[in-house]
Design an enzyme around this catalytic site. Structure first.
Site, PDB file in Angstrom:
ATOM      1  N   THR A   1       0.830  -1.207   0.000  1.00  0.00           N
ATOM      2  CA  THR A   1       0.000   0.000   0.000  1.00  0.00           C
ATOM      3  C   THR A   1       0.861   1.252   0.000  1.00  0.00           C
ATOM      4  O   THR A   1       0.621   2.193  -0.764  1.00  0.00           O
ATOM      5  CB  THR A   1      -0.929   0.013   1.227  1.00  0.00           C
ATOM      6  OG1 THR A   1      -1.566  -1.255   1.347  1.00  0.00           O
ATOM      7  CG2 THR A   1      -1.994   1.082   1.079  1.00  0.00           C
ATOM      8  N   TYR A   2       1.875   1.268   0.846  1.00  0.00           N
ATOM      9  CA  TYR A   2       2.789   2.404   0.912  1.00  0.00           C
ATOM     10  C   TYR A   2       3.453   2.631  -0.445  1.00  0.00           C
ATOM     11  O   TYR A   2       3.480   3.754  -0.966  1.00  0.00           O
ATOM     12  CB  TYR A   2       3.850   2.141   1.981  1.00  0.00           C
ATOM     13  CG  TYR A   2       4.947   3.188   2.056  1.00  0.00           C
ATOM     14  CD1 TYR A   2       4.782   4.325   2.832  1.00  0.00           C
ATOM     15  CD2 TYR A   2       6.139   3.031   1.352  1.00  0.00           C
ATOM     16  CE1 TYR A   2       5.786   5.278   2.902  1.00  0.00           C
ATOM     17  CE2 TYR A   2       7.137   3.974   1.420  1.00  0.00           C
ATOM     18  CZ  TYR A   2       6.965   5.099   2.195  1.00  0.00           C
ATOM     19  OH  TYR A   2       7.949   6.053   2.264  1.00  0.00           O
TER      20      TYR A   2
END
Length: 272
Positions: free
Chosen positions: A133-134
Site C-alpha cells: 500500500t505504501y
C-alpha cells in the site's frame, strides 16, 4: 533558519516540543506549530490559513507526512489499515498541494512559491513486499507532480490557460533512507544490515544536503534527491570493495547507540 527563516511545522500530535527545540537551535528565525490531519481536507485548509496568518507569503511548502502501515503482506492487513495509508500518503498530498497552490497563486506578482512532494520506496515502480500500500501511494506521486507541472506551464488542452498573480512551482523531493521510526519500525536484522546499513543516513546529514538544494530550485518540476546515483555507487564501493563497516548498524544488525543519546524501541534516535 540561521538566515532568519520563519517556519510552520505541523503534526497530528503535539509538536510544541519540536518547535521549542528548533527555536532554541535557530534563534534568528521564528517557529510556529500547529496540528494537522492531512487525511482530512478541512484540517489541511486550516493549516493553510494558519500558515498564511503566521508567515504572510509562503515560499516553500513541503508535503512530508507519510505512514507505512506496518511491514505486513496485504492479505494480513485490515481494510482500515489500507484506507489509512492511502488517505495519509496520497489524498493528504492532494489536499495539501491544492491548498498550497491556491495560496501561492494569489501571492504578490513576482513572488514564487514552491511545493515539494516527498517520495519514497516504490516511487520507481519496483516491488515493495510488506509495504504494498505504501509503495503504491508513493508510485502515484511522480504522476501527480508531472501533471501539475504541465498544467502550470501549459494549461489544460481545450481551456484557456489561467494566469496567476503569484508564481507556483511543484517539485519532487526524495530523502532516500533515513534512520527514523518510519524506516526502522518492523525491520529485521537482515534489513538493518542491508540495505539500511549501507544506504541509510541520519536526519541531520540528509537535511544538510537537501535544504540548500531546495532553496536553489528555480524552475518548475525540479527533482531534489539525497541518494543520487553517484552517492549510491560510492556507498556500495566503500562497503563491498573497501569493506568499510557501517557507522550506524553493527555486524549483528543492531542499531549502534551513541552514549548520551535517547532511542525508542525501534532504535530510532530522539532528535529533540
Amino acid at each position: 533558519m540561521d538566515r532568519g527563516y520563519d517556519v510552520v511545522i505541523c503534526d497530528v500530535k503535539d509538536c510544541s516540543t519540536a518547535a521549542k527545540a528548533l527555536t532554541q537551535r535557530h534563534p534568528n528565525g521564528n517557529v510556529y506549530h500547529t496540528q494537522c490531519d492531512v487525511s482530512d481536507s478541512a484540517s489541511c485548509e486550516k493549516l493553510g490559513k494558519f500558515a498564511t496568518d503566521k508567515l504572510g507569503n509562503i515560499g516553500y511548502w513541503i508535503n512530508n507526512a507519510g505512514i507505512n502501515g506496518g511491514r505486513r503482506a496485504l492479505s494480513e492487513l485490515t481494510m482500515d489499515q489500507v484506507t489509512t495509508v492511502v488517505k495519509v500518503n496520497l489524498l493528504g498530498i492532494f489536499y495539501c498541494t491544492k491548498v498550497a497552490m491556491d495560496i501561492m497563486a494569489n501571492q504578490p506578482k513576482g513572488f514564487t512559491g514552491h511545493v515539494f512532494n516527498t517520495v519514497g520506496s516504490g516511487v520507481k515502480g519496483g516491488g515493495t513486499p510488506g509495504y504494498a500500500t505504501y509503495g503504491a501511494t508513493k508510485r502515484g506521486l511522480p504522476q501527480l507532480t508531472a501533471s501539475l507541472v504541465e498544467e502550470i506551464d501549459k494549461g489544460v488542452q481545450g481551456y484557456d490557460k489561467v494566469e496567476t498573480q503569484g508564481t507556483v512551482q511543484v517539485h519532487s523531493l526524495s530523502p532516500g533512507m533515513v534512520f527514523t521510526k518510519l524506516l526502522l519500525d518492523d525491520s529485521t536484522p537482515e534489513l538493518r544490515k542491508f540495505p539500511f546499513g549501507v544506504l541509510a543516513a541520519q536526519p541531520e546529514e540528509v537535511a544538510a544536503d537537501l535544504v540548500p538544494k531546495i532553496l536553489a530550485q528555480n524552475s518548475n518540476g525540479g527533482i531534489v534527491e539525497f541518494l543520487t546515483t553517484d552517492r549510491i555507487l560510492t556507498k556500495f564501493f566503500e562497503r563491498f570493495i573497501l569493506q568499510k563497516k557501517s557507522e550506524y548498524i553493527d555486524d549483528d544488525g543492531n542499531v549502534i547507540k551513541v552514549p548520551g543519546e535517547q532511542y525508542d524501541e525501534t532504535g530510532a534516535r530522539a532528535l529533540y
